[in-house]
Design a protein around this motif. Sequence first.
Motif, PDB file in Angstrom:
ATOM      1  N   CYS A  77       1.120  -1.066   0.499  1.00 59.22           N
ATOM      2  CA  CYS A  77       0.226  -0.107  -0.260  1.00 59.22           C
ATOM      3  C   CYS A  77       0.762   1.543  -0.175  1.00 59.22           C
ATOM      4  O   CYS A  77       0.645   1.880  -0.751  1.00 59.22           O
ATOM      5  N   SER A  78       2.168   0.864   0.854  1.00 60.38           N
ATOM      6  CA  SER A  78       3.041   2.098   0.825  1.00 60.38           C
ATOM      7  C   SER A  78       3.506   2.553  -0.336  1.00 60.38           C
ATOM      8  O   SER A  78       3.792   3.693  -0.772  1.00 60.38           O
ATOM      9  N   ARG A  79       4.020   1.818  -0.802  1.00 61.34           N
ATOM     10  CA  ARG A  79       4.869   1.508  -2.682  1.00 61.34           C
ATOM     11  C   ARG A  79       3.882   1.747  -3.440  1.00 61.34           C
ATOM     12  O   ARG A  79       4.506   2.251  -4.240  1.00 61.34           O
ATOM     13  N   ALA A  80       2.375   1.554  -3.625  1.00 61.78           N
ATOM     14  CA  ALA A  80       1.548   1.836  -4.554  1.00 61.78           C
ATOM     15  C   ALA A  80       1.425   2.927  -4.709  1.00 61.78           C
ATOM     16  O   ALA A  80       0.849   3.924  -5.361  1.00 61.78           O
ATOM     17  N   ALA A  81       1.653   3.308  -3.816  1.00 59.58           N
ATOM     18  CA  ALA A  81       1.176   5.645  -3.719  1.00 59.58           C
ATOM     19  C   ALA A  81       2.118   6.730  -4.684  1.00 59.58           C
ATOM     20  O   ALA A  81       2.579   6.888  -5.029  1.00 59.58           O
ATOM     21  N   THR A  82       3.626   5.258  -4.630  1.00 66.84           N
ATOM     22  CA  THR A  82       4.480   6.618  -5.535  1.00 66.84           C
ATOM     23  C   THR A  82       5.296   5.542  -6.610  1.00 66.84           C
ATOM     24  O   THR A  82       5.275   6.120  -7.148  1.00 66.84           O
ATOM     25  N   GLU A  83       4.693   4.019  -6.558  1.00 66.18           N
ATOM     26  CA  GLU A  83       5.360   3.898  -7.457  1.00 66.18           C
ATOM     27  C   GLU A  83       4.011   2.539  -8.102  1.00 66.18           C
ATOM     28  O   GLU A  83       2.992   1.906  -8.124  1.00 66.18           O
ATOM     29  N   PRO A  84       3.469   3.271  -9.339  1.00 66.88           N
ATOM     30  CA  PRO A  84       2.507   2.385 -10.304  1.00 66.88           C
ATOM     31  C   PRO A  84       2.528   0.626 -10.500  1.00 66.88           C
ATOM     32  O   PRO A  84       1.116   0.420 -10.502  1.00 66.88           O
ATOM     33  N   ALA A  85       3.719   0.167 -10.456  1.00 64.09           N
ATOM     34  CA  ALA A  85       3.752  -1.165 -10.951  1.00 64.09           C
ATOM     35  C   ALA A  85       3.385  -1.574  -9.532  1.00 64.09           C
ATOM     36  O   ALA A  85       2.767  -3.130  -9.490  1.00 64.09           O
ATOM     37  N   ALA A  86       3.904  -0.883  -8.703  1.00 63.87           N
ATOM     38  CA  ALA A  86       3.774  -1.833  -7.238  1.00 63.87           C
ATOM     39  C   ALA A  86       1.440  -1.654  -6.486  1.00 63.87           C
ATOM     40  O   ALA A  86       0.968  -2.573  -6.428  1.00 63.87           O
ATOM     41  N   SER A  87       0.823  -0.933  -7.768  1.00 66.98           N
ATOM     42  CA  SER A  87      -0.462  -1.018  -7.522  1.00 66.98           C
ATOM     43  C   SER A  87      -1.050  -2.631  -8.470  1.00 66.98           C
ATOM     44  O   SER A  87      -2.071  -3.306  -7.102  1.00 66.98           O
ATOM     45  N   ASP A  88      -0.129  -3.143  -9.316  1.00 69.14           N
ATOM     46  CA  ASP A  88      -0.389  -4.320 -10.228  1.00 69.14           C
ATOM     47  C   ASP A  88      -0.435  -5.253  -9.589  1.00 69.14           C
ATOM     48  O   ASP A  88      -1.289  -6.164  -8.340  1.00 69.14           O
ATOM     49  N   VAL A  89       0.791  -5.100  -8.431  1.00 70.74           N
ATOM     50  CA  VAL A  89       1.433  -6.241  -7.129  1.00 70.74           C
ATOM     51  C   VAL A  89       0.133  -6.415  -5.741  1.00 70.74           C
ATOM     52  O   VAL A  89      -0.397  -7.687  -5.605  1.00 70.74           O
ATOM     53  N   LEU A  90       0.114  -5.253  -5.610  1.00 71.89           N
ATOM     54  CA  LEU A  90      -1.020  -4.713  -4.576  1.00 71.89           C
ATOM     55  C   LEU A  90      -2.360  -5.605  -4.076  1.00 71.89           C
ATOM     56  O   LEU A  90      -3.369  -6.159  -3.633  1.00 71.89           O
ATOM     57  N   VAL A  91      -2.736  -5.920  -5.767  1.00 76.61           N
ATOM     58  CA  VAL A  91      -4.619  -6.051  -6.486  1.00 76.61           C
ATOM     59  C   VAL A  91      -4.352  -7.790  -5.870  1.00 76.61           C
ATOM     60  O   VAL A  91      -4.685  -8.300  -6.316  1.00 76.61           O
ATOM     61  N   ALA A  92      -3.644  -8.666  -6.687  1.00 76.27           N
ATOM     62  CA  ALA A  92      -2.656  -9.884  -7.059  1.00 76.27           C
ATOM     63  C   ALA A  92      -2.494 -10.029  -5.707  1.00 76.27           C
ATOM     64  O   ALA A  92      -2.874 -11.232  -5.767  1.00 76.27           O
ATOM     65  N   THR A  93      -1.978  -9.520  -5.119  1.00 81.47           N
ATOM     66  CA  THR A  93      -1.384  -9.949  -3.479  1.00 81.47           C
ATOM     67  C   THR A  93      -2.729  -9.835  -3.316  1.00 81.47           C
ATOM     68  O   THR A  93      -2.853 -10.894  -2.101  1.00 81.47           O
ATOM     69  N   LEU A  94      -3.240  -8.728  -2.871  1.00 75.59           N
ATOM     70  CA  LEU A  94      -4.529  -8.462  -1.980  1.00 75.59           C
ATOM     71  C   LEU A  94      -5.256 -10.150  -2.967  1.00 75.59           C
ATOM     72  O   LEU A  94      -6.439 -10.850  -1.260  1.00 75.59           O
ATOM     73  N   ALA A  95      -5.909 -10.387  -4.001  1.00 76.00           N
ATOM     74  CA  ALA A  95      -6.785 -11.195  -4.905  1.00 76.00           C
ATOM     75  C   ALA A  95      -5.908 -12.484  -4.176  1.00 76.00           C
ATOM     76  O   ALA A  95      -7.627 -13.451  -3.418  1.00 76.00           O
ATOM     77  N   ARG A  96      -5.478 -12.941  -4.133  1.00 72.63           N
ATOM     78  CA  ARG A  96      -4.404 -14.093  -3.395  1.00 72.63           C
ATOM     79  C   ARG A  96      -4.992 -14.718  -2.164  1.00 72.63           C
ATOM     80  O   ARG A  96      -5.455 -15.243  -1.940  1.00 72.63           O
TER      81      ARG A  96
END
Length: 198
Positions: free
Chosen positions: A42-61
């Motif tokens: 969540c912290s990384r997604a605020a500044t790194e667009p690619a981290a948003s995709d990883v956040l979505v995938a990690t949370l879905a799993r």
Amino acid sequence: MSSVPLPPLPPVPGVTDEEFEPAGRSMIELLDEDHDRLGRLCSRAATEPAASDVLVATLARHLAAEEQYLYPAVHSVLPDGPAIAERELAADADLLVALRRLHSTTDDTALWSITERIRRHAHRAATEIFPALREHCSHGELVRLGNRVEIARSAAPTRPHPGIPSTPPLDKIVDPALGVVDKVMDALSRRTTWEEDL
């Protein structure tokens, strides 16, 4: 102690299920690490667009694994388990809807909403659910569940799919099927879905 709903172990001459000590990590340890990872993402997604995709995938799993193994265990072994499991499943359904919004937009309010929901989700697990499970489940049961959580996460969808079945046995059939479709789409689009690949 109440018994967690797990399939029987293969017979080993001279060893009962109670005497068997499975290898692996406990479900609580794995899910707690997921909560820490989700906070970092969540912290990384605020500044790194690619981290948003990883956040979505990690949370879905993570949510798929909890729905398949954590909540059925909670439902079966805790005195107020059915109410807790129902509450958490409803919160997860709302979280999947918010996650779908994050997956389809770069809106900062969507990320803030997900971050707050994850924080509350992790807090409830750490203060209410995990301590109660440690009290009512054997270490061996928690490790056997942990082994299943690892398998469920690896087969789970990497995108939010609100509205699909969230309780066994249907979720154990639907999640891996959607996981295959999502992984094909991820490969074709070269979408990053693991934190270590950022």
